[in-house]
Enzyme design. Structure first.
Site, mmCIF file in Angstrom:
data_model
loop_
_atom_site.group_PDB
_atom_site.id
_atom_site.type_symbol
_atom_site.label_atom_id
_atom_site.label_comp_id
_atom_site.label_asym_id
_atom_site.label_seq_id
_atom_site.Cartn_x
_atom_site.Cartn_y
_atom_site.Cartn_z
ATOM 1 N N VAL A 120 0.828 -1.205 0.000
ATOM 2 C CA VAL A 120 0.000 0.000 0.000
ATOM 3 C C VAL A 120 0.865 1.259 0.000
ATOM 4 O O VAL A 120 0.673 2.163 -0.824
ATOM 5 C CB VAL A 120 -0.956 0.004 1.229
ATOM 6 C CG1 VAL A 120 -1.798 1.276 1.245
ATOM 7 C CG2 VAL A 120 -1.863 -1.226 1.211
ATOM 8 N N VAL A 142 -6.425 20.742 -3.290
ATOM 9 C CA VAL A 142 -6.312 21.085 -1.876
ATOM 10 C C VAL A 142 -6.197 22.603 -1.686
ATOM 11 O O VAL A 142 -6.691 23.167 -0.713
ATOM 12 C CB VAL A 142 -5.078 20.355 -1.275
ATOM 13 C CG1 VAL A 142 -4.726 20.899 0.093
ATOM 14 C CG2 VAL A 142 -5.326 18.858 -1.214
ATOM 15 N N LYS A 199 -6.932 -1.865 10.045
ATOM 16 C CA LYS A 199 -8.183 -2.321 10.670
ATOM 17 C C LYS A 199 -7.939 -3.050 11.985
ATOM 18 O O LYS A 199 -8.715 -2.935 12.932
ATOM 19 C CB LYS A 199 -8.953 -3.231 9.707
ATOM 20 C CG LYS A 199 -8.212 -4.507 9.308
ATOM 21 C CD LYS A 199 -8.067 -4.672 7.838
ATOM 22 C CE LYS A 199 -7.027 -5.730 7.500
ATOM 23 N NZ LYS A 199 -6.801 -5.883 6.091
ATOM 24 N N GLU A 244 -10.703 5.588 5.901
ATOM 25 C CA GLU A 244 -11.542 5.043 4.815
ATOM 26 C C GLU A 244 -11.006 3.709 4.295
ATOM 27 O O GLU A 244 -11.777 2.813 3.923
ATOM 28 C CB GLU A 244 -11.631 6.055 3.669
ATOM 29 C CG GLU A 244 -12.526 5.659 2.532
ATOM 30 C CD GLU A 244 -13.982 5.467 2.939
ATOM 31 O OE1 GLU A 244 -14.636 6.445 3.277
ATOM 32 O OE2 GLU A 244 -14.450 4.310 2.923
ATOM 33 N N ILE A 248 -13.552 0.748 -1.685
ATOM 34 C CA ILE A 248 -14.995 1.061 -1.632
ATOM 35 C C ILE A 248 -15.249 2.166 -0.612
ATOM 36 O O ILE A 248 -14.884 2.021 0.554
ATOM 37 C CB ILE A 248 -15.819 -0.180 -1.224
ATOM 38 C CG1 ILE A 248 -15.519 -1.363 -2.138
ATOM 39 C CG2 ILE A 248 -17.300 0.139 -1.188
ATOM 40 C CD1 ILE A 248 -16.221 -2.644 -1.726
ATOM 41 N N GLU A 275 -3.567 -13.428 3.607
ATOM 42 C CA GLU A 275 -2.605 -12.746 4.476
ATOM 43 C C GLU A 275 -1.451 -13.706 4.771
ATOM 44 O O GLU A 275 -1.591 -14.932 4.617
ATOM 45 C CB GLU A 275 -3.283 -12.381 5.817
ATOM 46 C CG GLU A 275 -4.498 -11.484 5.707
ATOM 47 C CD GLU A 275 -4.156 -9.994 5.685
ATOM 48 O OE1 GLU A 275 -3.005 -9.633 5.964
ATOM 49 O OE2 GLU A 275 -5.059 -9.205 5.373
ATOM 50 N N LYS A 304 -13.245 -5.725 10.642
ATOM 51 C CA LYS A 304 -13.964 -4.773 9.789
ATOM 52 C C LYS A 304 -15.410 -4.598 10.279
ATOM 53 O O LYS A 304 -15.959 -3.493 10.263
ATOM 54 C CB LYS A 304 -13.920 -5.240 8.338
ATOM 55 C CG LYS A 304 -12.492 -5.171 7.761
ATOM 56 C CD LYS A 304 -12.364 -5.937 6.463
ATOM 57 C CE LYS A 304 -10.961 -5.850 5.883
ATOM 58 N NZ LYS A 304 -10.726 -6.776 4.774
ATOM 59 N N GLY A 356 -5.598 -4.663 -2.420
ATOM 60 C CA GLY A 356 -4.699 -4.289 -3.518
ATOM 61 C C GLY A 356 -4.036 -2.949 -3.208
ATOM 62 O O GLY A 356 -4.685 -2.054 -2.654
#
Ligand code: NDP
Ligand code: HSE
Length: 441
Positions: free
Chosen positions: A23, A42, A111, A135, A142, A196, A211, A314
């Site tokens: 990530v 911004v 999470k 988020e 999503i 994982e 989650k 992803g």
């Protein structure tokens, strides 16, 4: 871009990134590649001031080496916005607290950390007037956190049913489409890098439970401790169950369910937060969510039924959600304003699984003798559970046994669990081959 003359009014906003894995590397790429576009959105430049990693010697293709550091604390202290994408509970928690306490807004995808120490982190943020954005922590790309926190803030959420773990959805989908065993589907998911490093986080439902805790706390304005989330994974799902589901127009999905339960004879109102594999009608919006995709189905009093669908994992997809939070945090930096406070004012009781009302489908092997069906039916009646359907297989496991599949009407989970226990100890029953809940009818 067009707004560049205004940009000079603000000093660049300093962004620190903690982690450069799947990530983090994508977040850094997008921050660098889309620098001028982000600045225009911004109203100030976003300057990536450094990226904290564990090991400076690791080869990282296309990554500006001069940004890397192992001194996360100094990096945090020099930033306006800190993005935590290291994962794990520690030192991520201490780093986030350090960032918040030094006045930075923080963005995290973690999470596990939020589900375990969320209230401590939100309290710390509130005390210093900083913001914690998350988020990416549920269903990655999503948008679901912002809709629950903001768009639905004036509504009453009744129920959320989500497919929030992509790897188990892939496994169950492969079993459904190709009739392969759980072991074979898990092997495929491992080869594709979906699971994982510790596959138990996925297949035993821990990831989905984390989650679910995050979603439920937002939907019901209630603190939901992770240990109060009921959890079953997919390791008990059999090819036989999947085939029977298919025959009857259902599909097996690992669901994260967050539900408001009204007061009744068995207790007061509260919320139920739970994760288990369940039969879902193929015609339900969640029934067609295939591959490693995620979807969250929300039912709210005024809004009705809403469905959020997309990639739940992803590097790039997760980075998209993080960049959205970065823009929000940076805009607040430029324009000021209080931001959102954590909202756990309702503090409903998190109810035990026994309070949940659901349906079961039970597969069992019984002695093929006169009176057995009546005996079985009376066991259901003794527990107050009404039978909806009974199907008898042509042949049982042997000539002396018959296979039965019994579908129930809605009953409390406590009563249904009681029936399964009673069946297991009844001498007419050779084996309870499987039982599974039914959702989404
Ligand atoms: P990775 O394991 O790929 O990357 C972790 C990064 O953090 C690595 O760069 C690692 O450094 C760095 N790191 C770990 N510990 C430390 C430490 N103590 N000090 C400094 N740096 C450290 O993880 P992901 O990118 O996959 O996931 C990151 C977070 O995003 C997790 O919380 C995960 O749950 C969440 N997430 C991930 C999704 C995904 O699809 N991958 C989807 C949604 C959320 P080094 O490179 O030197 O080892
Ligand atoms: N292991 C998780 C999944 C990754 O399979 O969905 C995204 O949180």
């Amino acid at each position: 871009m067009g707004k560049e003359s205004n940009l000079s009014e603000y000093r660049p906003i300093r962004v620190a990134l903690l982690g450069a894995g799947s990530v983090g590397s994508e977040v850094a790429r997008l921050l660098l590649e889309q620098k001028s576009e982000l600045a225009a959105r911004v109203g100030a430049e976003l300057e990536l001031i450094g990226v904290a990693v564990r090991d400076l010697k690791t080869k990282r293709n296309g990554f500006p080496k001069e940004l890397l550091t192992t001194d996360a604390e100094s990096l945090i202290l020099g930033a306006d916005i800190v993005i935590e994408v290291m994962g794990g509970l520690q030192p991520a928690k201490d780093y986030i607290l350090l960032a918040l306490n030094s006045g930075s807004d923080v963005i995290t995808a973690n999470k596990a950390l939020l589900a375990t120490h969320g209230s401590e982190l939100f309290n710390a943020a509130e005390q210093v007037g900083a913001q914690l954005y998350f988020e990416a922590s549920v269903a990655a790309a999503i948008p679901i956190i912002r809709p629950l926190r903001e768009s639905l803030a004036g509504d009453r959420v009744k129920r959320i049913m989500g497919i929030v773990n992509g790897s188990t959805n892939y496994i169950l989908d492969r079993m459904d489409k190709s009739g392969i065993t759980l072991e074979a589907a898990m092997k495929e998911a491992t080869e594709l890098g979906y699971l994982e490093a510790d596959p138990s986080l996925d297949v035993d439902g821990y990831d989905a439970a984390q989650k679910a805790a995050i979603l439920a706390s937002l939907a019901f304005h209630t603190e939901v401790p992770l240990e109060k989330v009921y959890r079953e994974g997919i390791t008990g799902v059999t090819a036989q169950q999947i085939a029977a589901a298919k025959r009857d127009g259902f599909v097996v999905k690992l669901l994260a369910i967050c539900e408001f339960i009204e007061a009744d004879d068995s207790g007061s109102e509260g919320v139920s937060v739970r994760v288990y594999p369940a039969l879902v009608p193929r015609s339900h919006p969640l029934g067609s969510v295939d591959g490693a995709y995620n979807a969250v189905f929300v039912e709210a009093e005024a809004a009705g039924r809403l469905m959020f669908y997309g990639s739940g994992a992803g590097g790039t997809q997760t980075a998209s959600a993080i960049l959205g939070d970065v823009v929000s945090a940076a805009k607040r930096h430029v324009a000021g304003g209080p931001g959102l406070a954590d909202s756990i004012h309702a503090n409903f009781e998190v109810l035990d699984m026994s309070r949940v009302k659901t349906r079961y489908v039970i597969q069992l092997e019984v002695k093929d003798q006169p009176g057995v069906l009546a005996k079985i039916a009376s066991l259901f009646a003794e527990h107050g559970v009404s039978i909806e359907t009974v199907e008898q297989g042509v042949l049982g496991l042997s000539l002396q046994t018959a296979s039965l599949e019994i579908g129930t009407h809605v009953a409390s989970d406590a009563a249904l669990a009681g029936v399964v226990q009673a069946l297991k100890s009844n001498d007419a029953v050779q084996a309870v081959s499987s039982f599974i809940r039914v959702e989404g009818l």
